[in-house]
Each structure stands twice: as C-alpha cells, then as structure tokens.
Write a protein that holds these residues in place. Structure first.
Motif, PDB file in Angstrom:
ATOM      1  N   ASN A  44       0.783  -1.009  -0.592  1.00 25.80           N
ATOM      2  CA  ASN A  44      -0.103   0.194  -0.282  1.00 25.80           C
ATOM      3  C   ASN A  44       0.709   1.009   0.246  1.00 25.80           C
ATOM      4  O   ASN A  44       0.337   2.362  -0.047  1.00 25.80           O
ATOM      5  N   GLY A  45       2.219   1.288  -0.213  1.00 21.76           N
ATOM      6  CA  GLY A  45       3.019   2.279  -0.141  1.00 21.76           C
ATOM      7  C   GLY A  45       2.854   3.145   1.088  1.00 21.76           C
ATOM      8  O   GLY A  45       3.035   4.932   0.400  1.00 21.76           O
ATOM      9  N   ILE A  46       2.680   3.345   2.125  1.00 18.76           N
ATOM     10  CA  ILE A  46       2.201   3.379   3.352  1.00 18.76           C
ATOM     11  C   ILE A  46       3.752   4.207   3.797  1.00 18.76           C
ATOM     12  O   ILE A  46       4.150   5.432   4.075  1.00 18.76           O
ATOM     13  N   ASN A  47       5.124   3.529   3.571  1.00 17.78           N
ATOM     14  CA  ASN A  47       5.798   4.527   4.383  1.00 17.78           C
ATOM     15  C   ASN A  47       7.038   5.141   2.675  1.00 17.78           C
ATOM     16  O   ASN A  47       8.085   5.193   3.204  1.00 17.78           O
ATOM     17  N   ASP A  48       5.723   5.180   1.779  1.00 20.24           N
ATOM     18  CA  ASP A  48       7.169   6.016   0.515  1.00 20.24           C
ATOM     19  C   ASP A  48       7.318   7.264   1.011  1.00 20.24           C
ATOM     20  O   ASP A  48       8.417   8.195   0.758  1.00 20.24           O
ATOM     21  N   TYR A  49       6.041   8.095   2.169  1.00 26.64           N
ATOM     22  CA  TYR A  49       6.327   9.452   2.216  1.00 26.64           C
ATOM     23  C   TYR A  49       6.066   9.999   3.898  1.00 26.64           C
ATOM     24  O   TYR A  49       5.253   9.667   4.247  1.00 26.64           O
ATOM     25  N   GLN A  50       7.024  10.200   4.115  1.00 32.05           N
ATOM     26  CA  GLN A  50       7.505  10.017   5.486  1.00 32.05           C
ATOM     27  C   GLN A  50       7.284  12.370   5.716  1.00 32.05           C
ATOM     28  O   GLN A  50       9.357  12.688   5.899  1.00 32.05           O
ATOM     29  N   PRO A  51       6.426  12.361   5.834  1.00 35.58           N
ATOM     30  CA  PRO A  51       6.703  14.303   6.442  1.00 35.58           C
ATOM     31  C   PRO A  51       7.664  14.165   7.167  1.00 35.58           C
ATOM     32  O   PRO A  51       7.784  13.858   8.504  1.00 35.58           O
ATOM     33  N   GLY A  52       8.269  15.182   7.137  1.00 35.30           N
ATOM     34  CA  GLY A  52       9.702  16.011   8.387  1.00 35.30           C
ATOM     35  C   GLY A  52       8.731  16.068   9.434  1.00 35.30           C
ATOM     36  O   GLY A  52       8.240  17.080   9.792  1.00 35.30           O
ATOM     37  N   SER A  53       9.917  17.091  10.307  1.00 36.04           N
ATOM     38  CA  SER A  53       9.921  17.590  11.579  1.00 36.04           C
ATOM     39  C   SER A  53       8.802  19.055  11.115  1.00 36.04           C
ATOM     40  O   SER A  53       9.112  20.061  11.988  1.00 36.04           O
ATOM     41  N   ASN A  54      10.598  19.321  10.422  1.00 39.28           N
ATOM     42  CA  ASN A  54       9.828  21.222  10.242  1.00 39.28           C
ATOM     43  C   ASN A  54       8.984  21.288   9.023  1.00 39.28           C
ATOM     44  O   ASN A  54       9.777  22.022   7.776  1.00 39.28           O
ATOM     45  N   ASN A  55       8.223  21.621   9.077  1.00 43.07           N
ATOM     46  CA  ASN A  55       6.540  21.587   8.194  1.00 43.07           C
ATOM     47  C   ASN A  55       6.490  22.885   7.945  1.00 43.07           C
ATOM     48  O   ASN A  55       5.885  23.218   9.066  1.00 43.07           O
ATOM     49  N   LEU A  56       7.204  23.496   6.680  1.00 42.09           N
ATOM     50  CA  LEU A  56       7.279  25.024   6.797  1.00 42.09           C
ATOM     51  C   LEU A  56       6.088  25.217   6.679  1.00 42.09           C
ATOM     52  O   LEU A  56       5.191  26.484   6.937  1.00 42.09           O
ATOM     53  N   PHE A  57       4.948  24.983   6.117  1.00 36.00           N
ATOM     54  CA  PHE A  57       3.681  25.017   6.215  1.00 36.00           C
ATOM     55  C   PHE A  57       2.752  25.293   7.400  1.00 36.00           C
ATOM     56  O   PHE A  57       2.064  26.337   7.944  1.00 36.00           O
ATOM     57  N   GLY A  58       2.449  24.651   8.220  1.00 38.55           N
ATOM     58  CA  GLY A  58       2.800  24.662   9.685  1.00 38.55           C
ATOM     59  C   GLY A  58       3.132  25.648  10.219  1.00 38.55           C
ATOM     60  O   GLY A  58       2.189  26.008  11.028  1.00 38.55           O
ATOM     61  N   LYS A  59       4.198  26.244  10.816  1.00 40.44           N
ATOM     62  CA  LYS A  59       4.622  27.154  10.473  1.00 40.44           C
ATOM     63  C   LYS A  59       4.150  28.304  10.562  1.00 40.44           C
ATOM     64  O   LYS A  59       4.015  29.392  11.500  1.00 40.44           O
ATOM     65  N   ILE A  60       4.048  28.552   9.105  1.00 39.06           N
ATOM     66  CA  ILE A  60       3.386  29.917   8.560  1.00 39.06           C
ATOM     67  C   ILE A  60       2.412  29.875   9.129  1.00 39.06           C
ATOM     68  O   ILE A  60       1.329  30.724   9.698  1.00 39.06           O
ATOM     69  N   LYS A  61       0.995  29.101  10.014  1.00 34.15           N
ATOM     70  CA  LYS A  61       0.029  28.921   9.858  1.00 34.15           C
ATOM     71  C   LYS A  61      -0.773  29.498  11.369  1.00 34.15           C
ATOM     72  O   LYS A  61      -0.505  29.975  11.662  1.00 34.15           O
ATOM     73  N   VAL A  62       0.738  28.282  12.468  1.00 36.77           N
ATOM     74  CA  VAL A  62       1.178  29.112  13.281  1.00 36.77           C
ATOM     75  C   VAL A  62       1.854  30.873  13.407  1.00 36.77           C
ATOM     76  O   VAL A  62       0.815  31.255  14.597  1.00 36.77           O
TER      77      VAL A  62
END
Length: 79
Positions: A44-62
């Motif tokens: 199912n490809g679950i391990n294909d994409y692992q988002p990093g801990s430095n998510n820029l979009f999340g920081k911009i929202k905060v």
C-alpha cells in the motif's frame, strides 16, 4: 518477481494491488498478509512519504494565527 497473496476466501493467488481480491472482491486484512509472511506496507505504499518535522506550512499557519491574535487583542485594548 511480483509478490502475490493467496485469497483466504476463494484460494486464488493474485497481486493485491488495491487491497482486495480481483476474483471474489474479498478485502484483505493485515492478518491475511501476516499469515503468509508478508507486510502490508509492501503493497500500500504507506512508508513512501514520511513528512519531516520542519513542516514550513505548519509553522506559517501558527505564526499567522499568533499575529492575528495579537492584532485583535491590540484593537480591543485601544477601544
């Protein structure tokens, strides 16, 4: 060599591309993969994409939320 899984419902061997048997439409469960020595993650490809801990979009929202909150507090203090 493609990995195949044997369907517990009809006994057909197929590649579980969509998580179900193409013959009888039995939906495979993680237990079915483990019984045959396979891993669900191989198909199912679950391990294909692992988002990093430095998510820029999340920081911009905060940062945007904090700026708007401070702006609203300043407006109410000035009234």
């Amino acid at each position: 060599m493609e990995k195949t899984i044997k369907c517990p419902e009809c006994g057909d061997e197929a590649t579980p591309e969509f998580g179900m048997c193409p013959t009888c439409s039995y939906k495979y469960r993680p237990f079915d993969y483990q019984n045959q020595g396979l891993s669900v993650h191989d198909f199912n490809g679950i391990n294909d994409y692992q988002p990093g801990s430095n998510n820029l979009f999340g920081k911009i929202k905060v940062i945007g939320f904090v700026i708007v909150f401070i702006f609203i507090v300043i407006i109410f203090i000035n009234k």
